[in-house]
Scaffold this motif. Structure first.
Motif, PDB file in Angstrom:
ATOM      1  N   LEU A  15       2.250   1.748  -3.452  1.00 42.49           N
ATOM      2  CA  LEU A  15       1.254   2.327  -4.353  1.00 42.49           C
ATOM      3  C   LEU A  15       1.166   3.842  -4.151  1.00 42.49           C
ATOM      4  CD1 LEU A  15      -0.868   1.853  -6.518  1.00 42.49           C
ATOM      5  CD2 LEU A  15      -2.514   1.392  -4.692  1.00 42.49           C
ATOM      6  N   GLY A  16       1.189   4.272  -2.901  1.00 43.34           N
ATOM      7  CA  GLY A  16       1.176   5.705  -2.610  1.00 43.34           C
ATOM      8  C   GLY A  16       2.410   6.409  -3.146  1.00 43.34           C
ATOM      9  N   GLU A  17       3.567   5.782  -2.974  1.00 48.04           N
ATOM     10  CA  GLU A  17       4.811   6.369  -3.469  1.00 48.04           C
ATOM     11  C   GLU A  17       4.834   6.409  -4.992  1.00 48.04           C
ATOM     12  OE1 GLU A  17       8.906   7.856  -3.400  1.00 48.04           O
ATOM     13  OE2 GLU A  17       7.024   8.162  -2.345  1.00 48.04           O
ATOM     14  N   SER A  39       2.286   6.640  -6.972  1.00 47.23           N
ATOM     15  CA  SER A  39       1.374   7.721  -7.342  1.00 47.23           C
ATOM     16  C   SER A  39       2.040   9.082  -7.160  1.00 47.23           C
ATOM     17  CB  SER A  39       0.100   7.625  -6.503  1.00 47.23           C
ATOM     18  OG  SER A  39      -0.782   8.656  -6.845  1.00 47.23           O
ATOM     19  N   ALA A  40       2.780   9.250  -6.061  1.00 47.28           N
ATOM     20  CA  ALA A  40       3.466  10.518  -5.799  1.00 47.28           C
ATOM     21  C   ALA A  40       4.535  10.798  -6.854  1.00 47.28           C
ATOM     22  CB  ALA A  40       4.084  10.497  -4.406  1.00 47.28           C
ATOM     23  N   ARG A  70       0.839  -1.204   0.000  1.00 45.49           N
ATOM     24  CA  ARG A  70       0.000   0.000   0.000  1.00 45.49           C
ATOM     25  C   ARG A  70       0.878   1.259   0.000  1.00 45.49           C
ATOM     26  NH1 ARG A  70      -3.691  -1.921   2.879  1.00 45.49           N
ATOM     27  NH2 ARG A  70      -2.660  -1.674   4.889  1.00 45.49           N
ATOM     28  N   GLU A  71       1.940   1.245   0.788  1.00 44.68           N
ATOM     29  CA  GLU A  71       2.881   2.374   0.797  1.00 44.68           C
ATOM     30  C   GLU A  71       3.546   2.537  -0.569  1.00 44.68           C
ATOM     31  OE1 GLU A  71       5.503   1.478   4.047  1.00 44.68           O
ATOM     32  OE2 GLU A  71       4.066   2.198   5.552  1.00 44.68           O
TER      33      GLU A  71
END
Length: 115
Positions: free
Chosen positions: A99-101, A103-104, A96-97
């Motif tokens: 995926l966030g990274e 996206s960033a 999940r982290e």
């Protein structure tokens, strides 16, 4: 290719958003993707003719400008690779982290090429 203020951490200057300039930059930063670029370009131009719309070509330019932005900036490229490698991590928190990274990183690159 345009000039940028942060030359010390870039492999090449940010290219203009034209097919030839993007191809020239990709040939330096990620030549293994040149065939992929040509195939997606051919597809985008075919769709533009079929749809009678420039949007597939505009999307192609923006996608490749974003990908080249990531590849030409080593720090961003490392973050991108690390995030992609962890997308299917066995620990769901790590995935999940990642995926966030990812996206960033994509957002940062897209913002840079839209300036």
């Amino acid at each position: 290719m345009s000039t940028q203020a942060d030359h010390g951490r870039e492999l090449v200057p940010r290219p203009q958003q034209t097919p030839d300039a993007l191809r020239a930059a990709l040939a330096v930063v990620d030549p293994a993707r040149l065939e992929e670029m040509q195939a997606t370009k051919d597809d985008a131009f075919a769709k533009a003719v079929e749809w009678q719309s420039p949007s597939p070509v505009q999307s192609w330019v923006l996608t490749w400008a974003r990908d080249i932005e990531i590849a030409r900036r080593p720090e961003l490229s490392v973050r991108h690779a690390r995030a992609r490698n962890n997308l299917e991590h066995e620990d769901p928190v790590v995935a999940r982290e990642a995926l966030g990274e990812l996206s960033a990183v994509l957002d940062e690159a897209l913002k840079a090429v839209r300036e």
